[in-house]
Motif scaffolding. Structure first.
Motif, PDB file in Angstrom:
ATOM      1  N   ARG A 516       0.824  -1.210   0.000  1.00 21.27           N
ATOM      2  CA  ARG A 516       0.000   0.000   0.000  1.00 21.27           C
ATOM      3  C   ARG A 516       0.855   1.254   0.000  1.00 21.27           C
ATOM      4  N   VAL A 517       0.851   1.931  -1.118  1.00 17.74           N
ATOM      5  CA  VAL A 517       1.565   3.200  -1.249  1.00 17.74           C
ATOM      6  C   VAL A 517       0.645   4.095  -2.065  1.00 17.74           C
ATOM      7  N   PHE A 518       0.426   5.317  -1.609  1.00 11.90           N
ATOM      8  CA  PHE A 518      -0.410   6.206  -2.411  1.00 11.90           C
ATOM      9  C   PHE A 518       0.387   6.618  -3.646  1.00 11.90           C
ATOM     10  N   MET A 519      -0.097   6.258  -4.819  1.00 15.09           N
ATOM     11  CA  MET A 519       0.743   6.336  -6.018  1.00 15.09           C
ATOM     12  C   MET A 519       0.708   7.675  -6.764  1.00 15.09           C
ATOM     13  N   PRO A 520      -0.466   8.315  -6.927  1.00 12.30           N
ATOM     14  CA  PRO A 520      -0.413   9.575  -7.691  1.00 12.30           C
ATOM     15  C   PRO A 520      -0.010  10.784  -6.853  1.00 12.30           C
ATOM     16  N   PHE A 521       0.547  11.793  -7.528  1.00 14.86           N
ATOM     17  CA  PHE A 521       0.924  13.048  -6.860  1.00 14.86           C
ATOM     18  C   PHE A 521      -0.297  13.964  -6.840  1.00 14.86           C
ATOM     19  N   VAL A 522      -0.558  14.583  -5.711  1.00 13.54           N
ATOM     20  CA  VAL A 522      -1.752  15.432  -5.591  1.00 13.54           C
ATOM     21  C   VAL A 522      -1.409  16.871  -5.995  1.00 13.54           C
ATOM     22  N   GLY A 523      -2.038  17.353  -7.072  1.00 12.13           N
ATOM     23  CA  GLY A 523      -1.879  18.764  -7.441  1.00 12.13           C
ATOM     24  C   GLY A 523      -1.097  18.964  -8.716  1.00 12.13           C
ATOM     25  N   PHE A 524      -1.812  19.163  -9.826  1.00 10.03           N
ATOM     26  CA  PHE A 524      -1.137  19.266 -11.121  1.00 10.03           C
ATOM     27  C   PHE A 524      -0.260  20.518 -11.282  1.00 10.03           C
ATOM     28  N   PRO A 525      -0.763  21.726 -10.977  1.00  6.30           N
ATOM     29  CA  PRO A 525       0.045  22.918 -11.315  1.00  6.30           C
ATOM     30  C   PRO A 525       1.401  22.920 -10.621  1.00  6.30           C
ATOM     31  N   MET A 526       1.421  22.563  -9.340  1.00  4.04           N
ATOM     32  CA  MET A 526       2.682  22.556  -8.598  1.00  4.04           C
ATOM     33  C   MET A 526       3.641  21.524  -9.199  1.00  4.04           C
ATOM     34  N   TYR A 527       3.080  20.392  -9.567  1.00  3.34           N
ATOM     35  CA  TYR A 527       3.884  19.320 -10.162  1.00  3.34           C
ATOM     36  C   TYR A 527       4.502  19.775 -11.496  1.00  3.34           C
ATOM     37  N   ALA A 528       3.659  20.373 -12.354  1.00  2.60           N
ATOM     38  CA  ALA A 528       4.139  20.780 -13.683  1.00  2.60           C
ATOM     39  C   ALA A 528       5.246  21.829 -13.533  1.00  2.60           C
ATOM     40  N   GLU A 529       5.062  22.720 -12.570  1.00  2.00           N
ATOM     41  CA  GLU A 529       6.074  23.749 -12.314  1.00  2.00           C
ATOM     42  C   GLU A 529       7.395  23.106 -11.889  1.00  2.00           C
ATOM     43  N   LYS A 530       7.282  22.112 -11.031  1.00  3.21           N
ATOM     44  CA  LYS A 530       8.484  21.403 -10.554  1.00  3.21           C
ATOM     45  C   LYS A 530       9.229  20.752 -11.738  1.00  3.21           C
ATOM     46  N   CYS A 531       8.477  20.107 -12.625  1.00  4.33           N
ATOM     47  CA  CYS A 531       9.115  19.441 -13.781  1.00  4.33           C
ATOM     48  C   CYS A 531       9.839  20.474 -14.654  1.00  4.33           C
ATOM     49  N   THR A 532       9.190  21.598 -14.876  1.00  5.55           N
ATOM     50  CA  THR A 532       9.802  22.645 -15.694  1.00  5.55           C
ATOM     51  C   THR A 532      11.084  23.139 -15.041  1.00  5.55           C
ATOM     52  N   GLN A 533      10.995  23.333 -13.739  1.00  8.31           N
ATOM     53  CA  GLN A 533      12.163  23.850 -13.025  1.00  8.31           C
ATOM     54  C   GLN A 533      13.322  22.844 -13.063  1.00  8.31           C
ATOM     55  N   VAL A 534      12.995  21.570 -12.888  1.00 11.05           N
ATOM     56  CA  VAL A 534      14.023  20.522 -12.944  1.00 11.05           C
ATOM     57  C   VAL A 534      14.754  20.574 -14.293  1.00 11.05           C
ATOM     58  N   ALA A 535      13.976  20.713 -15.369  1.00 14.80           N
ATOM     59  CA  ALA A 535      14.593  20.768 -16.702  1.00 14.80           C
ATOM     60  C   ALA A 535      15.448  22.027 -16.851  1.00 14.80           C
ATOM     61  N   GLN A 536      14.884  23.139 -16.397  1.00 14.20           N
ATOM     62  CA  GLN A 536      15.633  24.402 -16.524  1.00 14.20           C
ATOM     63  C   GLN A 536      16.939  24.376 -15.745  1.00 14.20           C
ATOM     64  N   ASP A 537      16.934  23.659 -14.630  1.00 14.20           N
ATOM     65  CA  ASP A 537      18.147  23.574 -13.806  1.00 14.20           C
ATOM     66  C   ASP A 537      19.063  22.431 -14.269  1.00 14.20           C
ATOM     67  N   GLY A 538      18.986  22.117 -15.541  1.00 15.65           N
ATOM     68  CA  GLY A 538      19.888  21.099 -16.084  1.00 15.65           C
ATOM     69  C   GLY A 538      19.526  19.698 -15.628  1.00 15.65           C
ATOM     70  N   TYR A 539      18.238  19.441 -15.498  1.00 18.03           N
ATOM     71  CA  TYR A 539      17.733  18.117 -15.104  1.00 18.03           C
ATOM     72  C   TYR A 539      18.234  17.715 -13.712  1.00 18.03           C
ATOM     73  N   GLU A 540      18.012  18.645 -12.815  1.00 16.62           N
ATOM     74  CA  GLU A 540      18.391  18.480 -11.417  1.00 16.62           C
ATOM     75  C   GLU A 540      17.749  17.209 -10.846  1.00 16.62           C
ATOM     76  N   GLY A 541      18.547  16.427 -10.150  1.00 15.27           N
ATOM     77  CA  GLY A 541      18.027  15.179  -9.574  1.00 15.27           C
ATOM     78  C   GLY A 541      18.204  13.991 -10.509  1.00 15.27           C
ATOM     79  N   PHE A 542      18.578  14.279 -11.749  1.00 19.57           N
ATOM     80  CA  PHE A 542      18.926  13.208 -12.692  1.00 19.57           C
ATOM     81  C   PHE A 542      20.439  13.242 -12.889  1.00 19.57           C
ATOM     82  N   VAL A 543      20.984  12.091 -13.232  1.00 16.42           N
ATOM     83  CA  VAL A 543      22.406  12.039 -13.583  1.00 16.42           C
ATOM     84  C   VAL A 543      22.500  11.895 -15.096  1.00 16.42           C
ATOM     85  N   LEU A 544      23.175  12.845 -15.735  1.00 15.69           N
ATOM     86  CA  LEU A 544      23.358  12.795 -17.192  1.00 15.69           C
ATOM     87  C   LEU A 544      24.793  12.370 -17.452  1.00 15.69           C
ATOM     88  N   SER A 545      24.995  11.426 -18.358  1.00 14.69           N
ATOM     89  CA  SER A 545      26.377  10.997 -18.573  1.00 14.69           C
ATOM     90  C   SER A 545      26.663  10.660 -20.022  1.00 14.69           C
TER      91      SER A 545
END
Ligand code: NA7
Length: 546
Positions: A516-545
């Protein structure tokens, strides 16, 4: 099971041995991704189990099937000519209309030529040396790809109930998610139906009109609000189309990415008196505003007292609609409203006033077994000519985990997710380089207008692939710490709400043994903003190699 299944002997075109990207699934996610990747010049092959495009809307052909988001919002926004040209007919379109739309899109963008139909992907293995995925189909074909994108849908792995004797039944059986393409004629038949989620709620009124007798086996009563569906008003349609981009943009700012025609409430249900509260619920009930019923006040999914006011409103409607007090009692839900997805119906509660419909409350009289001739409860046997299973899905993870996906060092996804799905942004998984999930667990997906979530993910993934190419990177992979933190955030967001309080498929609680794990993220606008920011910050939280 009278399921329409792909012919395991045949697939429609040769499988290339090597491509830039393999996409699994030709529903709305896979179709749009194919279109985007082509535009980037990436060679792509899509594998699809069905014989045509449409995903959910290809499989779920049960009577009464329709979407619970209005058509003008539940459609692609990526091409303005497409959105202007396609004329939706109904407010909440039926499955055939949505499938027609998917087929129209496939033709318009010539998508089918890169889709291999009638073909399930059996396994995908990451090869560390070549930094590619080796994808194998059930037919034994193998293709090597740099990227693997799972566009497998959130509700595509259907589920039968765990009831003794299931296989012994001699009559015909159907699952709502595998409905025969030629339809089913229930005229003169005694039909049993198990399950009262959306699929049951939508199909019960239609089957009841045809069948000689319909016995509904209900475990948890559903909260449902009237759709008040009908043809779209041409003036209304023209008005939205005239300012479509504004309509889309304001929808993207709504918590569930639709419903912008009604301003989001900024009041607590407890701020207003009982009369005003009731008037607000009544307005939404009468207008057929669907899932926006829950949005009547800003704390219906947060405050137990506010939630109870909305729940009690629906209960009072059931008492008004169903005169038999015993039937009304059985139909009355007591869990938190909206905790399981609210249903939209056309004549659902009214159907239980019909003389040919019987409601069996499994909380009073549980099913003991399915017998060769029907269903036996603790009260006795119901003889049935056919059984309809409207028993739902192994949601969000089922379709991913039934494929043998192995990442770095041969790690199976099943093992990585043994304690529940772990992703970063619902887009990537640590240990699985260059694997993307569209609307995966950890993203808003099923709590939103899926079309908006799909487009947001596809755009993000395509931009990411383009970025990798431009920067000369070979791989992208979610980092373990970013993923751990994201899992915590997803849980924390759910913890603010009442979502974790019931046994829903959002939690995986409908599948015995599923963590039992609650699977979806609650709240679209905040989520979409986070994704955009991650990309803008050079895919922060991802390792690019590479
Ligand atoms: P759902 O919403 O998961 O509903 C499945 C229904 O089947 C639900 O009422 C279940 O009762 C019932 N069920 C499942 N297993 C059993 C057994 N063993 N015995 C009796 N009843 C059972 O699936 P749907 O297809 O209706 O809808 C899925 C989504 O599609 C929906 O939310 C929309 O987003 C579109 P339970 O509630 O678990 O007690």
């Amino acid at each position: 099971m009278s399921a329409s299944v792909a012919d395991p002997q045949a697939h429609t075109r040769p499988v290339p041995s090597s491509v830039d990207a393999v996409v699994v699934g030709a529903g709305f996610s896979g179709m749009y991704l194919l279109h985007k990747l082509r535009a980037l010049g990436l060679s792509t092959v899509v594998f699809e189990a069905g014989t045509d495009v449409g995903g959910t809307w290809y499989w779920n052909r049960y009577p009464g099937a329709r979407v619970d988001v209005e058509s003008l919002a539940y459609s692609y926004s990526f091409d303005s000519d497409l959105e202007q040209d396609f004329e939706w007919q109904e407010r909440y379109p039926t499955q055939p209309e949505i499938l027609r739309y998917a087929q129209h899109v496939a033709e318009r963008f010539d998508l089918r030529k890169d889709i291999v139909f009638r073909t399930r992907v059996a396994s995908a293995q990451y090869d560390e040396d070549s930094r590619t995925w080796k994808v194998r189909t059930e037919h034994g074909d193998a293709v090597t790809a740099r990227f693997l994108v799972m566009a497998t849908g959130c509700l595509s792995s259907s589920k039968l109930p765990e009831i003794p004797g299931l296989e012994s039944y001699k009559g015909t059986t159907y699952h709502t998610a595998h409905w025969p393409h030629e339809g089913v004629d229930f005229t003169g038949l005694r039909v049993g139906l198990i399950g009262t989620g959306s699929s049951g709620v939508q199909s019960i009124p239609v089957i009841a009109e045809q069948a000689a007798e319909l016995v509904v086996f209900q475990r948890t009563p559903a909260y449902t609000v009237p759709a008040r569906n009908g043809p779209l008003d041409p003036d209304e349609r023209a008005k939205i189309k005239a300012e479509y981009s504004t309509f889309r943009a304001t929808n993207r700012q709504m918590p569930a990415a639709f419903g912008s025609r009604l301003p989001a409430s900024d009041r607590s249900a407890l701020e207003v008196d009982a009369e005003e509260r009731r008037a607000e619920y009544e307005y939404r009930w009468q207008k057929g505003l669907g899932l926006a019923f829950i949005g009547a006040f800003n704390d219906v999914l947060i405050s137990p007292e506010s939630n109870e006011s909305a729940a009690e409103f629906v209960r009072s409607k059931i008492r008004d609609i169903v005169p038999d007090p015993e039937v009304a009692r059985k139909l009355t839900p007591h869990q938190v409203i909206g905790c399981k997805r609210l249903c939209l119906d056309t004549g659902y509660y009214e159907t239980f006033n019909r003389p040919n419909v019987e409601l069996v409350d499994l909380r009073d009289t549980p099913i003991e077994a399915i017998t060769p001739t029907g269903i036996r409860t603790t009260e006795g046997e119901h003889e049935l000519d056919c059984i309809v299973y409207a028993t739902g899905f192994d949601a969000m993870t089922g379709a991913l985990l039934r494929i043998d996906i192995r990442g770095r060092d041969g790690l199976p996804l099943q093992e990585a997710w043994a304690a529940g799905p772990r992703t970063y942004l619902g887009l990537g998984v640590a240990g699985f380089p260059n694997l993307f999930t569209i609307t995966g667990p950890g993203s808003p997906s099923v709590l939103t207008n899926m079309m908006v979530s799909i487009e947001q993910h596809v755009n993000w993934i395509a931009d990411c692939m383009d970025h990798l190419r431009r920067q000369g990177h070979r791989t992208i992979e979610a980092s373990e710490p970013a993923q751990d933190l994201w899992v915590e955030i997803v849980n924390a967001m759910a913890g603010i709400t009442l979502f974790p309080t019931c046994n829903s498929w959002y939690l995986g609680a409908n599948v015995p043994g599923k963590t039992r794990v609650f699977m979806p993220f609650v709240g679209f606008p905040m989520y979409a903003e986070k994704c955009t920011q991650v990309a803008q910050d050079g895919y922060e939280g991802f390792v690019l190699s590479g």
